[in-house]
Design a protein around this motif. Structure first.
Motif, PDB file in Angstrom:
ATOM      1  N   PRO A 168       0.807  -1.229   0.000  1.00  0.00           N
ATOM      2  CA  PRO A 168       0.000   0.000   0.000  1.00  0.00           C
ATOM      3  C   PRO A 168       0.839   1.277   0.000  1.00  0.00           C
ATOM      4  CG  PRO A 168      -0.882  -1.585   1.568  1.00  0.00           C
ATOM      5  CD  PRO A 168       0.449  -2.123   1.117  1.00  0.00           C
ATOM      6  N   GLU A 169       2.082   1.189   0.475  1.00  0.00           N
ATOM      7  CA  GLU A 169       2.919   2.386   0.595  1.00  0.00           C
ATOM      8  C   GLU A 169       3.829   2.607  -0.612  1.00  0.00           C
ATOM      9  OE1 GLU A 169       1.660   0.479   4.204  1.00  0.00           O
ATOM     10  OE2 GLU A 169       3.174  -0.248   2.784  1.00  0.00           O
ATOM     11  N   MET A 170       3.761   1.778  -1.617  1.00  0.00           N
ATOM     12  CA  MET A 170       4.709   1.821  -2.723  1.00  0.00           C
ATOM     13  C   MET A 170       4.541   3.086  -3.570  1.00  0.00           C
ATOM     14  SD  MET A 170       2.949  -0.991  -5.232  1.00  0.00           S
ATOM     15  CE  MET A 170       4.454  -1.236  -6.139  1.00  0.00           C
ATOM     16  N   PRO A 171       5.601   3.508  -4.263  1.00  0.00           N
ATOM     17  CA  PRO A 171       5.486   4.654  -5.163  1.00  0.00           C
ATOM     18  C   PRO A 171       4.503   4.362  -6.303  1.00  0.00           C
ATOM     19  CG  PRO A 171       7.794   4.130  -4.741  1.00  0.00           C
ATOM     20  CD  PRO A 171       6.984   2.990  -4.202  1.00  0.00           C
ATOM     21  N   MET A 172       3.745   5.385  -6.673  1.00  0.00           N
ATOM     22  CA  MET A 172       2.801   5.294  -7.790  1.00  0.00           C
ATOM     23  C   MET A 172       2.991   6.506  -8.688  1.00  0.00           C
ATOM     24  SD  MET A 172       0.969   2.506  -7.504  1.00  0.00           S
ATOM     25  CE  MET A 172      -0.374   2.880  -8.621  1.00  0.00           C
ATOM     26  N   TYR A 173       2.669   6.340  -9.966  1.00  0.00           N
ATOM     27  CA  TYR A 173       2.719   7.474 -10.876  1.00  0.00           C
ATOM     28  C   TYR A 173       1.767   8.536 -10.341  1.00  0.00           C
ATOM     29  CZ  TYR A 173       3.320   9.954 -15.291  1.00  0.00           C
ATOM     30  OH  TYR A 173       3.651  10.887 -16.235  1.00  0.00           O
ATOM     31  N   PRO A 174       2.176   9.809 -10.337  1.00  0.00           N
ATOM     32  CA  PRO A 174       1.315  10.859  -9.787  1.00  0.00           C
ATOM     33  C   PRO A 174      -0.097  10.819 -10.364  1.00  0.00           C
ATOM     34  CG  PRO A 174       3.486  11.739 -10.251  1.00  0.00           C
ATOM     35  CD  PRO A 174       3.480  10.331 -10.785  1.00  0.00           C
ATOM     36  N   GLY A 175      -1.083  10.751  -9.473  1.00  0.00           N
ATOM     37  CA  GLY A 175      -2.480  10.692  -9.883  1.00  0.00           C
ATOM     38  C   GLY A 175      -3.074   9.304  -9.838  1.00  0.00           C
ATOM     39  N   SER A 176      -2.237   8.272  -9.794  1.00  0.00           N
ATOM     40  CA  SER A 176      -2.738   6.895  -9.726  1.00  0.00           C
ATOM     41  C   SER A 176      -3.024   6.511  -8.275  1.00  0.00           C
ATOM     42  CB  SER A 176      -1.724   5.915 -10.322  1.00  0.00           C
ATOM     43  OG  SER A 176      -1.566   6.123 -11.704  1.00  0.00           O
ATOM     44  N   ALA A 177      -4.059   5.718  -8.089  1.00  0.00           N
ATOM     45  CA  ALA A 177      -4.451   5.303  -6.746  1.00  0.00           C
ATOM     46  C   ALA A 177      -3.486   4.264  -6.193  1.00  0.00           C
ATOM     47  CB  ALA A 177      -5.866   4.732  -6.773  1.00  0.00           C
ATOM     48  N   ALA A 178      -3.187   4.370  -4.915  1.00  0.00           N
ATOM     49  CA  ALA A 178      -2.319   3.401  -4.249  1.00  0.00           C
ATOM     50  C   ALA A 178      -3.036   2.066  -4.103  1.00  0.00           C
ATOM     51  CB  ALA A 178      -1.913   3.931  -2.874  1.00  0.00           C
ATOM     52  N   PRO A 179      -2.298   0.971  -4.057  1.00  0.00           N
ATOM     53  CA  PRO A 179      -2.920  -0.337  -3.877  1.00  0.00           C
ATOM     54  C   PRO A 179      -3.611  -0.457  -2.519  1.00  0.00           C
ATOM     55  CG  PRO A 179      -0.629  -0.549  -4.583  1.00  0.00           C
ATOM     56  CD  PRO A 179      -0.833   0.870  -4.210  1.00  0.00           C
ATOM     57  N   SER A 180      -4.660  -1.263  -2.493  1.00  0.00           N
ATOM     58  CA  SER A 180      -5.324  -1.629  -1.246  1.00  0.00           C
ATOM     59  C   SER A 180      -5.246  -3.145  -1.104  1.00  0.00           C
ATOM     60  CB  SER A 180      -6.788  -1.170  -1.268  1.00  0.00           C
ATOM     61  OG  SER A 180      -7.489  -1.672  -0.149  1.00  0.00           O
ATOM     62  N   ILE A 181      -4.769  -3.606   0.028  1.00  0.00           N
ATOM     63  CA  ILE A 181      -4.607  -5.041   0.286  1.00  0.00           C
ATOM     64  C   ILE A 181      -5.313  -5.363   1.590  1.00  0.00           C
ATOM     65  CG2 ILE A 181      -2.940  -6.909   0.605  1.00  0.00           C
ATOM     66  CD1 ILE A 181      -0.884  -5.222  -0.908  1.00  0.00           C
ATOM     67  N   LYS A 182      -6.453  -6.049   1.483  1.00  0.00           N
ATOM     68  CA  LYS A 182      -7.275  -6.300   2.663  1.00  0.00           C
ATOM     69  C   LYS A 182      -7.597  -7.783   2.795  1.00  0.00           C
ATOM     70  CE  LYS A 182      -9.643  -1.813   2.414  1.00  0.00           C
ATOM     71  NZ  LYS A 182     -10.967  -1.134   2.285  1.00  0.00           N
ATOM     72  N   PRO A 183      -7.412  -8.350   3.995  1.00  0.00           N
ATOM     73  CA  PRO A 183      -7.796  -9.759   4.194  1.00  0.00           C
ATOM     74  C   PRO A 183      -9.323  -9.896   4.184  1.00  0.00           C
ATOM     75  CG  PRO A 183      -7.088  -8.764   6.258  1.00  0.00           C
ATOM     76  CD  PRO A 183      -6.820  -7.753   5.199  1.00  0.00           C
ATOM     77  N   THR A 184      -9.821 -10.893   3.464  1.00  0.00           N
ATOM     78  CA  THR A 184     -11.267 -11.171   3.431  1.00  0.00           C
ATOM     79  C   THR A 184     -11.590 -12.559   3.972  1.00  0.00           C
ATOM     80  OG1 THR A 184     -11.072 -11.888   1.120  1.00  0.00           O
ATOM     81  CG2 THR A 184     -11.697  -9.601   1.517  1.00  0.00           C
ATOM     82  N   GLY A 185     -10.575 -13.316   4.282  1.00  0.00           N
ATOM     83  CA  GLY A 185     -10.765 -14.631   4.895  1.00  0.00           C
ATOM     84  C   GLY A 185      -9.635 -14.889   5.859  1.00  0.00           C
ATOM     85  N   SER A 186      -9.944 -15.469   7.014  1.00  0.00           N
ATOM     86  CA  SER A 186      -8.903 -15.754   8.007  1.00  0.00           C
ATOM     87  C   SER A 186      -8.992 -17.201   8.440  1.00  0.00           C
ATOM     88  CB  SER A 186      -9.047 -14.836   9.220  1.00  0.00           C
ATOM     89  OG  SER A 186     -10.179 -15.199   9.990  1.00  0.00           O
ATOM     90  N   LEU A 187      -7.854 -17.736   8.853  1.00  0.00           N
ATOM     91  CA  LEU A 187      -7.824 -19.135   9.290  1.00  0.00           C
ATOM     92  C   LEU A 187      -8.716 -19.359  10.507  1.00  0.00           C
ATOM     93  CD1 LEU A 187      -4.043 -20.047   8.890  1.00  0.00           C
ATOM     94  CD2 LEU A 187      -5.962 -20.890   7.524  1.00  0.00           C
ATOM     95  N   THR A 188      -8.681 -18.430  11.459  1.00  0.00           N
ATOM     96  CA  THR A 188      -9.455 -18.628  12.692  1.00  0.00           C
ATOM     97  C   THR A 188     -10.958 -18.500  12.454  1.00  0.00           C
ATOM     98  OG1 THR A 188      -9.129 -16.292  13.221  1.00  0.00           O
ATOM     99  CG2 THR A 188      -7.576 -17.868  14.182  1.00  0.00           C
TER     100      THR A 188
END
Length: 224
Positions: free
Chosen positions: A11-31
């Motif tokens: 999520p913190e990586m450099p992006m071309y100006p104006g491009s949206a940053a990545p979003s990485i969200k867990p949607t399933g968990s082992l527990t």
């Protein structure tokens, strides 16, 4: 030996100006669910990625319709990191490479900007870029693609994107934000840069790797 040429998507990586940053969200968990699953939301030109002709051309091809052979081949890595800030990579410079370009499928430029990854300095657009005549020369060499470790093959000041458009009109793909420090100056690489395959792909993140031998007897393979 196999070398990974790819930046990790975060999520913190450099992006071309104006491009949206990545979003990485867990949607399933082992527990909770008994398995792990992650939702990725990323722009098509995130991180180490490939530009399709359709990125800037109205009738340009998208990545998913190109043959897989477009994404692999022999590569040379030209070390231009010693050039002064805001230098232009000229057609004469490329012609002086003793014919190595014409025997390659990909030409990759190591500008040294890889070392600035993760800092504000990565957005400084003083990195060397090919001008339009150099781009025309690269097209004339029958290449499959051109790449760089910088944010773009054009400076961020160039609103005409002349290098992009010339290369893409020539049927080449463009690789940007590669990791090239470990292979700078090499002329004996096999490059594999496979883009994520989705519909109407104007660009896509790639997992780029290089394969080469240091010595004839070498059999070791670096773990990715």
């Amino acid at each position: 030996m196999i070398i990974d040429l790819t930046h990790t998507i975060t999520p913190e990586m450099p992006m071309y100006p104006g491009s949206a940053a990545p979003s990485i969200k867990p949607t399933g968990s082992l527990t909770r669910d008994g398995f792990r699953e992650t939702q990725l939301t990323i722009a098509s030109h995130t991180g180490t990625h490939m530009d399709a002709p359709s990125h800037m051309l109205p009738l340009g091809s998208t990545l998913e319709v190109l043959p897989a052979s477009q994404f692999c081949g022999r590569a040379v890595v030209l070390d231009v990191s010693d050039l002064p800030p805001r230098s232009i990579i000229t057609a004469d410079y490329l012609r002086a490479q003793n014919g190595t370009i014409r025997s390659a499928d990909f030409v990759l430029f190591y500008t040294g900007w890889e070392k600035k990854w993760g800092t504000d300095a990565y957005y400084d657009d003083d990195f060397p870029v090919p001008d339009q005549e150099a781009a025309k020369y690269l097209v004339s060499c029958g290449l499959k693609g051109v790449g760089t470790d910088a944010l773009s093959v054009d400076t961020l000041r160039d609103e005409e994107f002349l290098a992009h458009k010339t290369l893409l009109e020539g049927g080449l793909v463009i690789l940007e934000s590669l990791c090239l420090k470990k292979v700078a100056g090499r002329k004996d690489l096999m490059l594999f840069a496979l883009p994520l395959k989705f519909e109407n792909a104007d660009g896509a993140p790639v997992r780029a790797i290089a394969e080469f031998r240091d010595f004839p007897e070498e059999k070791e393979m670096e773990t990715l």
